[in-house]
Design a protein around this motif. Sequence first.
Motif, PDB file in Angstrom:
ATOM      1  N   MET A 274       0.821  -1.206   0.000  1.00 53.39           N
ATOM      2  CA  MET A 274       0.000   0.000   0.000  1.00 53.39           C
ATOM      3  C   MET A 274       0.861   1.264   0.000  1.00 53.39           C
ATOM      4  N   ALA A 275       2.001   1.219   0.693  1.00 52.52           N
ATOM      5  CA  ALA A 275       2.899   2.370   0.716  1.00 52.52           C
ATOM      6  C   ALA A 275       3.437   2.667  -0.675  1.00 52.52           C
ATOM      7  N   ALA A 276       3.784   1.625  -1.416  1.00 53.69           N
ATOM      8  CA  ALA A 276       4.271   1.814  -2.793  1.00 53.69           C
ATOM      9  C   ALA A 276       3.175   2.412  -3.666  1.00 53.69           C
ATOM     10  N   TRP A 277       1.954   1.900  -3.542  1.00 56.00           N
ATOM     11  CA  TRP A 277       0.829   2.450  -4.314  1.00 56.00           C
ATOM     12  C   TRP A 277       0.575   3.909  -3.939  1.00 56.00           C
ATOM     13  N   ALA A 278       0.637   4.212  -2.646  1.00 54.74           N
ATOM     14  CA  ALA A 278       0.351   5.562  -2.183  1.00 54.74           C
ATOM     15  C   ALA A 278       1.399   6.548  -2.689  1.00 54.74           C
ATOM     16  N   ARG A 279       2.670   6.151  -2.712  1.00 54.87           N
ATOM     17  CA  ARG A 279       3.714   7.034  -3.221  1.00 54.87           C
ATOM     18  C   ARG A 279       3.494   7.330  -4.698  1.00 54.87           C
ATOM     19  N   LYS A 280       3.107   6.335  -5.471  1.00 52.44           N
ATOM     20  CA  LYS A 280       2.822   6.554  -6.891  1.00 52.44           C
ATOM     21  C   LYS A 280       1.628   7.498  -7.061  1.00 52.44           C
ATOM     22  N   LYS A 281       0.619   7.334  -6.192  1.00 51.06           N
ATOM     23  CA  LYS A 281      -0.558   8.200  -6.300  1.00 51.06           C
ATOM     24  C   LYS A 281      -0.203   9.639  -5.952  1.00 51.06           C
ATOM     25  N   GLU A 282       0.642   9.856  -4.938  1.00 49.39           N
ATOM     26  CA  GLU A 282       1.073  11.205  -4.592  1.00 49.39           C
ATOM     27  C   GLU A 282       1.792  11.855  -5.773  1.00 49.39           C
ATOM     28  N   ASN A 283       2.671  11.107  -6.418  1.00 55.63           N
ATOM     29  CA  ASN A 283       3.392  11.634  -7.579  1.00 55.63           C
ATOM     30  C   ASN A 283       2.429  11.951  -8.724  1.00 55.63           C
ATOM     31  N   ARG A 284       1.407  11.110  -8.897  1.00 56.07           N
ATOM     32  CA  ARG A 284       0.438  11.352  -9.966  1.00 56.07           C
ATOM     33  C   ARG A 284      -0.400  12.586  -9.676  1.00 56.07           C
ATOM     34  N   TYR A 285      -0.821  12.754  -8.422  1.00 54.76           N
ATOM     35  CA  TYR A 285      -1.588  13.943  -8.051  1.00 54.76           C
ATOM     36  C   TYR A 285      -0.777  15.210  -8.324  1.00 54.76           C
ATOM     37  N   ARG A 286       0.498  15.193  -7.966  1.00 56.34           N
ATOM     38  CA  ARG A 286       1.341  16.376  -8.168  1.00 56.34           C
ATOM     39  C   ARG A 286       1.480  16.694  -9.651  1.00 56.34           C
ATOM     40  N   LYS A 287       1.625  15.652 -10.458  1.00 51.41           N
ATOM     41  CA  LYS A 287       1.777  15.862 -11.898  1.00 51.41           C
ATOM     42  C   LYS A 287       0.466  16.293 -12.542  1.00 51.41           C
ATOM     43  N   GLU A 288      -0.647  15.669 -12.109  1.00 52.87           N
ATOM     44  CA  GLU A 288      -1.942  15.918 -12.744  1.00 52.87           C
ATOM     45  C   GLU A 288      -2.535  17.264 -12.355  1.00 52.87           C
ATOM     46  N   PHE A 289      -2.419  17.644 -11.077  1.00 50.47           N
ATOM     47  CA  PHE A 289      -3.108  18.838 -10.597  1.00 50.47           C
ATOM     48  C   PHE A 289      -2.181  20.036 -10.385  1.00 50.47           C
ATOM     49  N   GLY A 290      -0.872  19.815 -10.390  1.00 49.02           N
ATOM     50  CA  GLY A 290       0.074  20.917 -10.278  1.00 49.02           C
ATOM     51  C   GLY A 290      -0.089  21.710  -8.994  1.00 49.02           C
ATOM     52  N   ASP A 291      -0.108  23.043  -9.128  1.00 51.32           N
ATOM     53  CA  ASP A 291      -0.181  23.919  -7.957  1.00 51.32           C
ATOM     54  C   ASP A 291      -1.542  23.877  -7.262  1.00 51.32           C
ATOM     55  N   LYS A 292      -2.552  23.319  -7.923  1.00 59.10           N
ATOM     56  CA  LYS A 292      -3.870  23.215  -7.292  1.00 59.10           C
ATOM     57  C   LYS A 292      -3.879  22.182  -6.162  1.00 59.10           C
ATOM     58  N   TYR A 293      -2.909  21.284  -6.222  1.00 61.36           N
ATOM     59  CA  TYR A 293      -2.871  20.187  -5.239  1.00 61.36           C
ATOM     60  C   TYR A 293      -1.930  20.539  -4.097  1.00 61.36           C
ATOM     61  N   LYS A 294      -2.396  20.395  -2.868  1.00 62.96           N
ATOM     62  CA  LYS A 294      -1.569  20.600  -1.691  1.00 62.96           C
ATOM     63  C   LYS A 294      -0.753  19.335  -1.449  1.00 62.96           C
ATOM     64  N   ARG A 295       0.524  19.452  -1.678  1.00 60.95           N
ATOM     65  CA  ARG A 295       1.396  18.285  -1.590  1.00 60.95           C
ATOM     66  C   ARG A 295       1.446  17.722  -0.180  1.00 60.95           C
ATOM     67  N   LYS A 296       1.484  16.398  -0.105  1.00 63.55           N
ATOM     68  CA  LYS A 296       1.530  15.708   1.184  1.00 63.55           C
ATOM     69  C   LYS A 296       2.942  15.199   1.456  1.00 63.55           C
ATOM     70  N   ARG A 297       3.390  15.379   2.677  1.00 65.96           N
ATOM     71  CA  ARG A 297       4.689  14.843   3.083  1.00 65.96           C
ATOM     72  C   ARG A 297       4.592  13.351   3.377  1.00 65.96           C
ATOM     73  N   PHE A 298       3.450  12.951   3.962  1.00 68.35           N
ATOM     74  CA  PHE A 298       3.253  11.548   4.318  1.00 68.35           C
ATOM     75  C   PHE A 298       2.147  10.961   3.443  1.00 68.35           C
ATOM     76  N   VAL A 299       2.345   9.752   2.956  1.00 66.01           N
ATOM     77  CA  VAL A 299       1.396   9.184   1.996  1.00 66.01           C
ATOM     78  C   VAL A 299       0.464   8.145   2.605  1.00 66.01           C
ATOM     79  N   ILE A 300       0.867   7.537   3.730  1.00 67.57           N
ATOM     80  CA  ILE A 300       0.018   6.472   4.282  1.00 67.57           C
ATOM     81  C   ILE A 300      -0.071   6.496   5.797  1.00 67.57           C
ATOM     82  N   ILE A 301       1.045   6.826   6.503  1.00 68.57           N
ATOM     83  CA  ILE A 301       1.038   6.846   7.973  1.00 68.57           C
ATOM     84  C   ILE A 301       1.569   8.202   8.428  1.00 68.57           C
TER      85      ILE A 301
END
Length: 305
Positions: A274-301
Amino acid sequence: MSSPSISLVVRPRGRPIKNLPEDVTVNATDSTAHLFEKIAKGSNFSVHRLRVTKGSDGSPIPNSTEVTVLETGLRNKSTIDVKDLGPQISWQTVFVVEYLGPLLIHPLIYFLRPLIYGTSEPPSQLQTLSLLLVTLHFLKREYETLFVHRFSLATMPARNIFKNSAHYWLFSGVNLAYWIYSPNAPTAKPSNSQITYLGIALFVIGELGNLSTHYTLRNLRRPGSKDRGIPKGLGFNLVTCPNYMFETMAWVGMWLINWSLSTFVFLILAVGQMAAWARKKENRYRKEFGDKYKRKRFVIIPGVY
């Protein structure tokens, strides 16, 4: 005024496709989904079994009702390559089969304890509680598969069902059940009631939080669309994937109830995946939404990863 029709040259890629048309004619403003339908009709294949790419650069052509043939860059006499992906199976079917394993295996081993372990002792309260919670967990997953989840992809190669199901049938099915319901398992001994209650509380909070998150994710996507919005709501201000955070919480609760090494091993494997999936999703959100997305430091815990 009607849009101009264009003729596309069709080539097979990889294995030969019987009855694949040599060319196909569509309107420039037709959706690419319509293009897929015409190719599938001519080849007698499901649209989900076909991958279509541009002959000029190999870039994929999406099977979408929202993208036109013209928008892909295809023009009259352009070449497209069509690949047979092989027999397909729906993602929903795969999920149903995956979760069916533990739902069958746990009751089977629980009720066949005299034959499997050679004991006449009845199951303990913790073993019965473990069976109840595991059953509720996977019944919830089946419910979500049938009534909550919206899948971005309709199908996967049919052969993958064996690989995907092995994780649940073996690790959360046979592996958990055999050791939890053993007469020598920690669950066969008297429990520390305070720790057991803590485990139940974590399990319930985790399951309800996970369900709530899945409804949030479902509502981000319109039926039949692959578009997503930025997720907001319970847990999303803490981590990228609160559904995985709550899933982890539920299984920590399960482990506190049965103290089984097999549960701990399954928990570690599940959290790692799940951690691997969550890291990929965080990277996708950053790429897809750009500055509209509030970047997360932690992806699962929170505070950990």
